[in-house]
Write a protein that holds these residues in place. Structure first.
Motif, PDB file in Angstrom:
ATOM      1  N   GLY A   1      71.771   3.172 -20.738  1.00 24.80           N
ATOM      2  CA  GLY A   1      70.888   2.457 -21.654  1.00 24.80           C
ATOM      3  C   GLY A   1      71.581   2.077 -22.941  1.00 24.80           C
ATOM      4  N   LEU A   2      72.434   2.959 -23.435  1.00 27.90           N
ATOM      5  CA  LEU A   2      73.167   2.658 -24.656  1.00 27.90           C
ATOM      6  C   LEU A   2      74.113   1.479 -24.453  1.00 27.90           C
ATOM      7  N   VAL A   3      74.790   1.444 -23.316  1.00 31.83           N
ATOM      8  CA  VAL A   3      75.683   0.320 -23.009  1.00 31.83           C
ATOM      9  C   VAL A   3      74.877  -0.970 -22.882  1.00 31.83           C
ATOM     10  N   ALA A   4      73.758  -0.923 -22.160  1.00 34.65           N
ATOM     11  CA  ALA A   4      72.918  -2.118 -21.996  1.00 34.65           C
ATOM     12  C   ALA A   4      72.386  -2.596 -23.345  1.00 34.65           C
ATOM     13  N   PHE A   5      71.982  -1.666 -24.182  1.00 35.76           N
ATOM     14  CA  PHE A   5      71.478  -2.019 -25.504  1.00 35.76           C
ATOM     15  C   PHE A   5      72.558  -2.696 -26.332  1.00 35.76           C
ATOM     16  N   LEU A   6      73.774  -2.152 -26.294  1.00 28.36           N
ATOM     17  CA  LEU A   6      74.877  -2.738 -27.059  1.00 28.36           C
ATOM     18  C   LEU A   6      75.260  -4.115 -26.536  1.00 28.36           C
ATOM     19  N   VAL A   7      75.204  -4.307 -25.218  1.00 24.49           N
ATOM     20  CA  VAL A   7      75.461  -5.642 -24.656  1.00 24.49           C
ATOM     21  C   VAL A   7      74.410  -6.619 -25.174  1.00 24.49           C
ATOM     22  N   GLY A   8      73.165  -6.192 -25.232  1.00 27.51           N
ATOM     23  CA  GLY A   8      72.105  -7.040 -25.771  1.00 27.51           C
ATOM     24  C   GLY A   8      72.334  -7.389 -27.229  1.00 27.51           C
ATOM     25  N   VAL A   9      72.778  -6.422 -28.014  1.00 33.50           N
ATOM     26  CA  VAL A   9      73.066  -6.685 -29.429  1.00 33.50           C
ATOM     27  C   VAL A   9      74.160  -7.733 -29.556  1.00 33.50           C
ATOM     28  N   VAL A  10      75.217  -7.599 -28.755  1.00 32.31           N
ATOM     29  CA  VAL A  10      76.329  -8.550 -28.808  1.00 32.31           C
ATOM     30  C   VAL A  10      75.861  -9.957 -28.415  1.00 32.31           C
ATOM     31  N   LEU A  11      75.073 -10.056 -27.346  1.00 32.99           N
ATOM     32  CA  LEU A  11      74.598 -11.366 -26.903  1.00 32.99           C
ATOM     33  C   LEU A  11      73.685 -12.024 -27.935  1.00 32.99           C
TER      34      LEU A  11
END
Length: 68
Positions: A43-53
């Protein structure tokens, strides 16, 4: 890729990642993911990918038609 598509994908990653982080941390209960460190990290990785996008989409200037 169109700007709204990237923004939508980023927002989905933010929401899903946030839910997975909360489930992995044991805040949201009622799932096989509750209290599992693996789902917290995913979830942390997915959240960070969302922040970057979302940040990359927000930084790009919208295309404006040019008069030639």
């Amino acid at each position: 890729m169109k700007r709204w598509v990237t923004l939508t994908i980023g927002l989905v990653f933010l929401l899903v990642g946030g839910v997975w982080v909360l489930q992995g941390a044991g805040v949201l209960t009622g799932s096989f993911m509750t209290g599992q460190k693996l789902w917290f990290l995913i979830g942390l990785v997915a959240f960070l990918v969302g922040v970057v996008l979302v940040a990359a989409t927000a930084r790009r200037a919208p295309r404006t038609p040019t008069d030639d």
